[in-house]
Design an enzyme around this catalytic site. Structure first.
Site, PDB file in Angstrom:
ATOM      1  N   HIS A  72      -8.078 -51.577  10.738  1.00 31.60           N
ATOM      2  CA  HIS A  72      -8.903 -52.215  11.769  1.00 31.60           C
ATOM      3  C   HIS A  72      -9.535 -53.505  11.254  1.00 31.60           C
ATOM      4  O   HIS A  72      -9.976 -53.568  10.113  1.00 31.60           O
ATOM      5  CB  HIS A  72     -10.047 -51.279  12.194  1.00 31.60           C
ATOM      6  CG  HIS A  72      -9.575 -50.086  12.959  1.00 31.60           C
ATOM      7  ND1 HIS A  72     -10.427 -49.139  13.450  1.00 31.60           N
ATOM      8  CD2 HIS A  72      -8.323 -49.696  13.334  1.00 31.60           C
ATOM      9  CE1 HIS A  72      -9.728 -48.209  14.097  1.00 31.60           C
ATOM     10  NE2 HIS A  72      -8.461 -48.521  14.015  1.00 31.60           N
ATOM     11  N   TYR A 200     -19.751 -47.552  17.794  1.00 32.46           N
ATOM     12  CA  TYR A 200     -21.052 -46.970  17.429  1.00 32.46           C
ATOM     13  C   TYR A 200     -21.980 -47.178  18.621  1.00 32.46           C
ATOM     14  O   TYR A 200     -22.213 -48.328  19.013  1.00 32.46           O
ATOM     15  CB  TYR A 200     -21.652 -47.693  16.222  1.00 32.46           C
ATOM     16  CG  TYR A 200     -20.961 -47.383  14.900  1.00 32.46           C
ATOM     17  CD1 TYR A 200     -21.474 -46.409  14.047  1.00 32.46           C
ATOM     18  CD2 TYR A 200     -19.809 -48.058  14.509  1.00 32.46           C
ATOM     19  CE1 TYR A 200     -20.861 -46.121  12.841  1.00 32.46           C
ATOM     20  CE2 TYR A 200     -19.186 -47.771  13.307  1.00 32.46           C
ATOM     21  CZ  TYR A 200     -19.719 -46.806  12.473  1.00 32.46           C
ATOM     22  OH  TYR A 200     -19.109 -46.516  11.278  1.00 32.46           O
ATOM     23  N   PRO A 290     -23.864 -40.055   7.063  1.00 34.95           N
ATOM     24  CA  PRO A 290     -22.499 -40.528   7.335  1.00 34.95           C
ATOM     25  C   PRO A 290     -22.402 -41.795   8.192  1.00 34.95           C
ATOM     26  O   PRO A 290     -21.298 -42.291   8.422  1.00 34.95           O
ATOM     27  CB  PRO A 290     -21.860 -39.341   8.067  1.00 34.95           C
ATOM     28  CG  PRO A 290     -23.001 -38.610   8.676  1.00 34.95           C
ATOM     29  CD  PRO A 290     -24.163 -38.790   7.766  1.00 34.95           C
ATOM     30  N   LYS A 294     -20.043 -44.240   3.876  1.00 34.41           N
ATOM     31  CA  LYS A 294     -19.968 -44.743   2.498  1.00 34.41           C
ATOM     32  C   LYS A 294     -19.702 -43.673   1.444  1.00 34.41           C
ATOM     33  O   LYS A 294     -19.468 -44.000   0.280  1.00 34.41           O
ATOM     34  CB  LYS A 294     -21.292 -45.458   2.141  1.00 34.41           C
ATOM     35  CG  LYS A 294     -21.528 -46.744   2.915  1.00 34.41           C
ATOM     36  CD  LYS A 294     -20.529 -47.800   2.501  1.00 34.41           C
ATOM     37  CE  LYS A 294     -20.611 -49.065   3.304  1.00 34.41           C
ATOM     38  NZ  LYS A 294     -19.304 -49.603   3.670  1.00 34.41           N
ATOM     39  N   TYR A 382     -20.119 -53.343   5.418  1.00 35.54           N
ATOM     40  CA  TYR A 382     -19.286 -52.310   6.032  1.00 35.54           C
ATOM     41  C   TYR A 382     -17.902 -52.257   5.389  1.00 35.54           C
ATOM     42  O   TYR A 382     -17.352 -51.182   5.143  1.00 35.54           O
ATOM     43  CB  TYR A 382     -19.177 -52.609   7.533  1.00 35.54           C
ATOM     44  CG  TYR A 382     -18.712 -51.449   8.354  1.00 35.54           C
ATOM     45  CD1 TYR A 382     -19.607 -50.487   8.811  1.00 35.54           C
ATOM     46  CD2 TYR A 382     -17.371 -51.308   8.678  1.00 35.54           C
ATOM     47  CE1 TYR A 382     -19.180 -49.418   9.565  1.00 35.54           C
ATOM     48  CE2 TYR A 382     -16.932 -50.237   9.439  1.00 35.54           C
ATOM     49  CZ  TYR A 382     -17.829 -49.304   9.888  1.00 35.54           C
ATOM     50  OH  TYR A 382     -17.402 -48.242  10.630  1.00 35.54           O
TER      51      TYR A 382
END
Ligand code: PHB
Length: 388
Positions: A72, A200, A290, A294, A382
């Site tokens: 992605h 998200y 979560p 990571k 990220y």
């Protein structure tokens, strides 16, 4: 038995460490108290940072991932009835890989066994001894027989509940801990995810995350009470909340729910990550909520450092990298802790939250959705911070 490095735990940290040591010509034995089937089925987050994806490929364990994983460029933020894409690749030139943690575990087990590596499954009564001497050893029971493994180093990759951290001398460790007043209900559904990339979502009834394992297998999460019983969530209730929290921004196709379970959320760090010849790596030393996915990435970062330090020791007898291992890892660990806490606190609804916080969270999400500076910071963290 004798080996150079005795490794507790056949999760991503222990298996990857064993693999990296093997590539450096160093022997190890991995010991695991669960069965091979158990560790290969254990469901965890499934998101791999760019450098870790590259490491899997470059070290020869990325072949199936290259074929089956989804790559992605960005992810979506959803709040207040709209969805915004943050394109990591455009911002920092890096992306993320969606590939279940247990798939990484399977690939590493296959590779270790094909390379003649030793993994002892279903061991009992494990203990680490004499870690403050240069002759540490491990005792265990395997196939009904008591065994002793003499080694030069011991790696504690045995998770938060493992035996290695409690082996540290009394008072040697400082703990930093935060528990969150909510958990995640994780769902695996036989249905396509609502988008090709992750979403998200912040919603007044709670956080939701829409991710995937394959284009036809959705992995979905809902914020629930920290002590929630998954049985309180019927399939109808789950789908109803997944629709509500997506706020009509995408069409969500329902499917058969194959699996559901609640995960508690906590942040935890212990310092230092070393005691004599015993080195901790991964969840035995630190836990992240979560929200930023990571956990496995930090575990892989730890063992990248540890394998280098051990290889340098055997090559040169120098101990500098072993001596700096804990400080080096903790720098990265704390940045990932901060990031995971930050993601958690902007996206979740806190019990007894005051209206000021609700407005502040929305302002932060709005800033993130519209500021290139804010998005660049998100993208950098990220997709994985660079190593010092
Ligand atoms: C997952 O795919 O399981 C996943 C992805 C991203 C997260 C957490 C979990 O932040």
């Amino acid at each position: 038995m004798r080996t150079q490095v005795g490794i507790f735990g056949a999760g991503p940290a222990g298996l990857m460490l064993s693999h990296l040591l093997h590539l450096a010509g160093i022997e190890s034995i991995v010991i695991e108290n669960r069965s091979r089937e158990y560790i290969e089925q254990r469901i965890r987050a499934g998101l791999i940072e760019q450098w870790a994806t590259d490491m899997l490929t470059e070290t020869g364990v990325g072949e199936r991932m290259e074929r089956e994983a989804m790559f992605h460029d960005g992810s979506h933020l959803c709040f207040d009835g709209s969805t915004h894409q943050v394109n990591f690749r455009e911002l920092v030139g890096k992306g993320i890989t969606v590939y279940g943690q247990q798939e990484v575990v399977k690939d590493l087990v296959d590779r270790r066994l094909a390379d003649g590596g030793q993994i002892l499954f279903e061991v009992d009564n494990t203990a680490a001894h004499d870690c403050h001497t240069d002759k540490p050893f491990i005792t265990l029971t395997h196939d009904g027989k008591d065994q002793r493994i003499d080694c030069d180093f011991i790696a504690g990759c045995d998770g938060f509940h493992g035996i290695c951290r409690p082996t540290f001398p009394e008072g040697a460790l400082t703990f930093y801990d935060r528990e969150y007043p909510f958990g995640w209900l994780g769902i695996l559904s036989e249905s396509p995810p609502p988008d090709d990339e992750l979403i998200y979502a912040y919603h007044p009834t709670g956080f939701a995350l829409y991710t995937m394992r394959t284009p036809t297998l959705a992995r979905l999460y809902l914020q629930v009470d920290y002590d929630e019983d998954a049985n309180n969530w019927s399939d109808n209730r789950i789908w109803e909340q997944l629709h509500v929290r997506l706020g009509g921004t995408r069409k969500l196709q329902e499917g058969k729910i194959l699996q559901k379970g609640v995960t508690a959320m906590r942040s935890f760090v212990c310092e230092p990550m070393r005691s004599g010849r015993l080195f901790l790596a991964g969840d035995s030393a630190h836990i992240v909520p979560p929200t930023g996915a990571k956990g496995m990435n930090l575990a892989l970062a730890d063992v990248k450092m540890l394998s280098r330090a051990i290889a340098d020791f055997y090559r040169s007898r120098r101990t500098d990298l072993l001596d700096s291992y804990s400080d080096t890892c903790l720098k990265r660990v704390w940045k990932a802790q901060r990031f995971s806490w930050w993601m958690t606190q902007i996206f979740h609804v806190f019990p007894n939250e005051v209206s000021f916080d609700r407005r502040r969270q929305l302002a932060e999400l709005d800033y993130l959705a519209h500021s290139t500076a804010a998005q660049t910071s998100l993208a950098e963290q990220y997709t994985g911070l660079p190593f010092d």
